[in-house]
Design a protein around this motif. Structure first.
Motif, mmCIF file in Angstrom:
data_model
loop_
_atom_site.group_PDB
_atom_site.id
_atom_site.type_symbol
_atom_site.label_atom_id
_atom_site.label_comp_id
_atom_site.label_asym_id
_atom_site.label_seq_id
_atom_site.Cartn_x
_atom_site.Cartn_y
_atom_site.Cartn_z
ATOM 1 N N THR A 82 0.833 -1.199 0.000
ATOM 2 C CA THR A 82 0.000 0.000 0.000
ATOM 3 C C THR A 82 0.873 1.256 0.000
ATOM 4 O O THR A 82 1.862 1.335 0.732
ATOM 5 N N TRP A 83 0.507 2.233 -0.820
ATOM 6 C CA TRP A 83 1.210 3.516 -0.933
ATOM 7 C C TRP A 83 1.132 4.263 0.386
ATOM 8 O O TRP A 83 0.065 4.408 0.960
ATOM 9 N N SER A 84 2.263 4.777 0.864
ATOM 10 C CA SER A 84 2.303 5.593 2.079
ATOM 11 C C SER A 84 2.442 7.075 1.736
ATOM 12 O O SER A 84 1.659 7.896 2.184
ATOM 13 N N TRP A 85 3.448 7.408 0.960
ATOM 14 C CA TRP A 85 3.651 8.801 0.541
ATOM 15 C C TRP A 85 4.394 8.840 -0.775
ATOM 16 O O TRP A 85 5.031 7.870 -1.174
ATOM 17 N N GLY A 86 4.297 9.973 -1.452
ATOM 18 C CA GLY A 86 5.007 10.145 -2.717
ATOM 19 C C GLY A 86 4.986 11.584 -3.177
ATOM 20 O O GLY A 86 4.166 12.374 -2.716
ATOM 21 N N LEU A 87 5.887 11.912 -4.075
ATOM 22 C CA LEU A 87 5.930 13.259 -4.652
ATOM 23 C C LEU A 87 6.442 13.182 -6.078
ATOM 24 O O LEU A 87 7.185 12.276 -6.442
ATOM 25 N N VAL A 88 6.013 14.145 -6.873
ATOM 26 C CA VAL A 88 6.498 14.269 -8.253
ATOM 27 C C VAL A 88 7.754 15.123 -8.200
ATOM 28 O O VAL A 88 7.747 16.222 -7.628
#
Length: 90
Positions: A82-88
């Motif tokens: 499961t995705w926790s955090w991210g940024l472009v």
């Protein structure tokens, strides 16, 4: 921090979705997601899931990389972290 481009984004009828990256993510997958080392899941039935889908599609359309991490669990599909955090990235 990992930087990878998005290979694809898929969403199924339940609203659950998966982002596949072009390379394996560091520190991923969780033990439950060993068969999917380039994937993170999300749920569009939540505001957070819709935000994840938005940044993944933005990165895919623009060719920019994403830095992302998983939660360490596989709550949506059981076999995809499961995705926790991210940024472009710029």
């Amino acid at each position: 921090m990992d930087k990878s481009t998005v290979e694809y984004v898929r969403v199924d009828v339940s609203g659950k979705g998966i982002v596949k990256f072009t390379k394996k993510l560091t520190n991923s997958p969780a033990g439950c997601g060993n068969g999917h080392p380039q994937h993170l899941s999300f749920n569009t039935n939540t505001a957070a899931g819709r935000a994840i889908m938005s940044i993944a599609l933005t990165a895919h359309a623009s060719g920019k990389t994403i830095s992302a991490r998983g939660t360490g669990g596989c709550g949506h599909y059981g076999t995809v972290e499961t995705w926790s955090w991210g940024l472009v990235n710029k």
